[in-house]
Enzyme design. Structure first.
Site, PDB file in Angstrom:
ATOM      1  N   VAL A  67       0.828  -1.218   0.000  1.00 17.83           N
ATOM      2  CA  VAL A  67       0.000   0.000   0.000  1.00 17.83           C
ATOM      3  C   VAL A  67       0.862   1.268   0.000  1.00 17.83           C
ATOM      4  O   VAL A  67       0.394   2.349  -0.390  1.00 17.83           O
ATOM      5  CB  VAL A  67      -0.988  -0.026   1.206  1.00 17.83           C
ATOM      6  CG1 VAL A  67      -0.286   0.257   2.525  1.00 17.83           C
ATOM      7  CG2 VAL A  67      -2.141   0.934   0.994  1.00 17.83           C
ATOM      8  N   SER A 152      -7.014   3.884  15.269  1.00 15.34           N
ATOM      9  CA  SER A 152      -6.574   3.241  16.519  1.00 15.34           C
ATOM     10  C   SER A 152      -6.813   4.201  17.667  1.00 15.34           C
ATOM     11  O   SER A 152      -6.775   5.428  17.472  1.00 15.34           O
ATOM     12  CB  SER A 152      -5.081   2.921  16.455  1.00 15.34           C
ATOM     13  OG  SER A 152      -4.596   2.556  17.728  1.00 15.34           O
ATOM     14  N   TYR A 165       3.920   5.452  15.410  1.00 12.50           N
ATOM     15  CA  TYR A 165       2.624   4.779  15.179  1.00 12.50           C
ATOM     16  C   TYR A 165       1.470   5.711  15.580  1.00 12.50           C
ATOM     17  O   TYR A 165       0.503   5.887  14.837  1.00 12.50           O
ATOM     18  CB  TYR A 165       2.581   3.483  15.991  1.00 12.50           C
ATOM     19  CG  TYR A 165       1.305   2.674  15.808  1.00 12.50           C
ATOM     20  CD1 TYR A 165       1.133   1.855  14.699  1.00 12.50           C
ATOM     21  CD2 TYR A 165       0.275   2.738  16.752  1.00 12.50           C
ATOM     22  CE1 TYR A 165      -0.026   1.114  14.530  1.00 12.50           C
ATOM     23  CE2 TYR A 165      -0.892   1.996  16.595  1.00 12.50           C
ATOM     24  CZ  TYR A 165      -1.038   1.182  15.478  1.00 12.50           C
ATOM     25  OH  TYR A 165      -2.200   0.455  15.315  1.00 12.50           O
TER      26      TYR A 165
HETATM   27  P1  NDP Z   1      -1.515  -7.651  11.524  1.00 14.32           P
HETATM   28  O1  NDP Z   1      -0.056  -7.405  11.674  1.00 14.32           O
HETATM   29  O2  NDP Z   1      -2.101  -8.862  12.126  1.00 14.32           O
HETATM   30  O3  NDP Z   1      -1.912  -7.630   9.964  1.00 14.32           O
HETATM   31  C1  NDP Z   1      -1.523  -6.543   9.186  1.00 14.32           C
HETATM   32  C2  NDP Z   1      -2.072  -6.702   7.789  1.00 14.32           C
HETATM   33  O4  NDP Z   1      -1.677  -5.545   7.040  1.00 14.32           O
HETATM   34  C3  NDP Z   1      -1.519  -7.914   7.073  1.00 14.32           C
HETATM   35  O5  NDP Z   1      -2.534  -8.472   6.275  1.00 14.32           O
HETATM   36  C4  NDP Z   1      -0.415  -7.330   6.190  1.00 14.32           C
HETATM   37  O6  NDP Z   1      -0.229  -8.023   4.985  1.00 14.32           O
HETATM   38  C5  NDP Z   1      -0.989  -5.963   5.875  1.00 14.32           C
HETATM   39  N1  NDP Z   1       0.061  -5.012   5.541  1.00 14.32           N
HETATM   40  C6  NDP Z   1       1.033  -4.531   6.338  1.00 14.32           C
HETATM   41  N2  NDP Z   1       1.812  -3.690   5.667  1.00 14.32           N
HETATM   42  C7  NDP Z   1       1.329  -3.639   4.409  1.00 14.32           C
HETATM   43  C8  NDP Z   1       1.704  -2.962   3.240  1.00 14.32           C
HETATM   44  N3  NDP Z   1       2.771  -2.142   3.202  1.00 14.32           N
HETATM   45  N4  NDP Z   1       0.983  -3.135   2.126  1.00 14.32           N
HETATM   46  C9  NDP Z   1      -0.102  -3.960   2.135  1.00 14.32           C
HETATM   47  N5  NDP Z   1      -0.512  -4.643   3.201  1.00 14.32           N
HETATM   48  C10 NDP Z   1       0.213  -4.487   4.321  1.00 14.32           C
HETATM   49  O7  NDP Z   1      -2.200  -6.338  12.091  1.00 14.32           O
HETATM   50  P2  NDP Z   1      -3.667  -6.077  12.680  1.00 14.32           P
HETATM   51  O8  NDP Z   1      -4.632  -6.940  12.019  1.00 14.32           O
HETATM   52  O9  NDP Z   1      -3.554  -6.087  14.143  1.00 14.32           O
HETATM   53  O10 NDP Z   1      -3.863  -4.563  12.242  1.00 14.32           O
HETATM   54  C11 NDP Z   1      -4.713  -4.160  11.180  1.00 14.32           C
HETATM   55  C12 NDP Z   1      -4.969  -2.667  11.308  1.00 14.32           C
HETATM   56  O11 NDP Z   1      -5.591  -2.407  12.564  1.00 14.32           O
HETATM   57  C13 NDP Z   1      -3.704  -1.808  11.278  1.00 14.32           C
HETATM   58  O12 NDP Z   1      -3.975  -0.620  10.576  1.00 14.32           O
HETATM   59  C14 NDP Z   1      -3.458  -1.507  12.748  1.00 14.32           C
HETATM   60  O13 NDP Z   1      -2.749  -0.328  12.932  1.00 14.32           O
HETATM   61  C15 NDP Z   1      -4.870  -1.398  13.254  1.00 14.32           C
HETATM   62  N6  NDP Z   1      -5.010  -1.590  14.694  1.00 14.32           N
HETATM   63  C16 NDP Z   1      -4.623  -2.766  15.298  1.00 14.32           C
HETATM   64  C17 NDP Z   1      -4.779  -2.908  16.661  1.00 14.32           C
HETATM   65  C18 NDP Z   1      -4.402  -4.155  17.403  1.00 14.32           C
HETATM   66  O14 NDP Z   1      -4.453  -4.141  18.652  1.00 14.32           O
HETATM   67  N7  NDP Z   1      -4.058  -5.250  16.743  1.00 14.32           N
HETATM   68  C19 NDP Z   1      -5.338  -1.821  17.484  1.00 14.32           C
HETATM   69  C20 NDP Z   1      -5.700  -0.653  16.754  1.00 14.32           C
HETATM   70  C21 NDP Z   1      -5.546  -0.559  15.417  1.00 14.32           C
HETATM   71  P3  NDP Z   1       0.696  -9.352   4.912  1.00 14.32           P
HETATM   72  O15 NDP Z   1      -0.052 -10.396   5.677  1.00 14.32           O
HETATM   73  O16 NDP Z   1       0.760  -9.660   3.469  1.00 14.32           O
HETATM   74  O17 NDP Z   1       1.984  -9.004   5.548  1.00 14.32           O
END
Ligand code: NDP
Length: 261
Positions: A67, A152, A165
């Protein structure tokens, strides 16, 4: 334009993104899911989604795309247009935490740049491109199209061991307001879903720290949040069941940010 609506979920093969994808599939959306991993790595999850929702004959497509990269973002939308010819929902979910949680007195510019590119610049410009397309689609047929940013609680809760972050998520909060201001007149909803502490790969390195905070009085609901909790909120927003609420922020945090005395 098909009656089956199309949702694009960035970072949708695991964690919160997968929780969102499942809830949207359950609502009958065709899905385009992006991520950094290769097709081969993502395929088992995509196949599972197709299998789980096979009764609805949904199309689920994976697009490997960083992204943070402008050419990848362009390719994703070209792919969606080629396959489906329409886009109804964009969920900007993909995001990263800093590789090292470093105090703001020491944290590196490299980490700052990475986080800004992935968590803020990427979704901001993907929204710009998707919004221009959605405006054209709205002119052809008015539907409940919307753009949902996964923010978040870090937008307003300061953590000095991951300032980069927090800044990206504060930026996403403003991006939501900006895009709501621009797109409401076209009938395009723009919302933010703001998770608290959710059990995913992102939080696995700090599980025991959060276990004890949750055991204490950090939350009103004493449990980890789940990707399903966030998926439910996103699915609700896609229904158009929240009228008169441009730029609305749904905080799904078990009460973490409820001020108490
Ligand atoms: P995960 O690390 O479990 O998953 C992250 C996802 O984002 C993966 O599918 C990954 O793809 C994708 N991703 C990361 N970087 C890129 C990139 N450069 N281009 C495309 N895809 C990318 O994270 P979460 O599910 O926990 O987080 C999802 C969202 O929720 C984020 O925006 C995070 O900031 C937000 N969030 C999370 C919280 C938490 O407690 N977990 C709390 C608050 C917000 P791939 O699998 O291919 O690497």
């Amino acid at each position: 334009m098909s009656n089956t609506r199309v949702a694009l979920v960035t970072g949708g093969t695991r964690g919160i993104g997968l929780g969102i994808a499942k809830k949207l599939a359950n609502k009958g959306f065709n899905l385009v899911i992006t991520g950094r991993r290769s097709h081969d790595e993502a395929e088992p999850t995509i196949a599972q989604l197709r299998e789980q929702f096979s009764d609805r004959s949904l199309k689920v497509q994976y697009c490997q795309a960083d992204v943070a990269d402008a050419s990848h973002r362009e390719r994703v939308l070209t792919d969606v247009e080629a396959t489906f010819g329409q886009l109804d929902i964009l969920v900007n979910n993909a995001g990263i935490a800093p590789t090292v949680r470093a105090d703001i007195l020491e944290a590196s510019e490299k980490s700052f740049d990475e986080l800004i590119s992935t968590n803020l610049k990427g979704p901001y410009f993907l929204t710009q491109a998707a919004a221009n397309w959605m405006i054209r689609l709205q002119e052809q047929s008015k539907e409940h199209r919307c753009i949902i940013n996964i923010g978040s609680v870090s937008a307003t809760v300061a953590s000095v061991n991951r300032g980069d972050y927090c800044i990206t998520k504060a930026g996403i909060a403003m991006a939501t307001m900006l895009w709501a201001t621009k797109l409401t007149r076209y009938g395009i909803g723009v919302y933010e879903v703001r998770p608290g502490i959710i059990e995913t790969d992102m939080t696995k390195g700090v599980r025991s720290k959060y276990d004890s905070l949750i055991e204490g009085d950090l939350l009103l609901e004493k449990r980890w949040g789940t990707p399903d909790d966030i998926g439910i909120a996103v699915a609700m927003l896609t229904s158009g069941d929240l009228p008169y609420s441009p730029g609305a922020v749904l905080t799904i945090d078990g009460g973490l940010t409820v001020r108490r005395l």
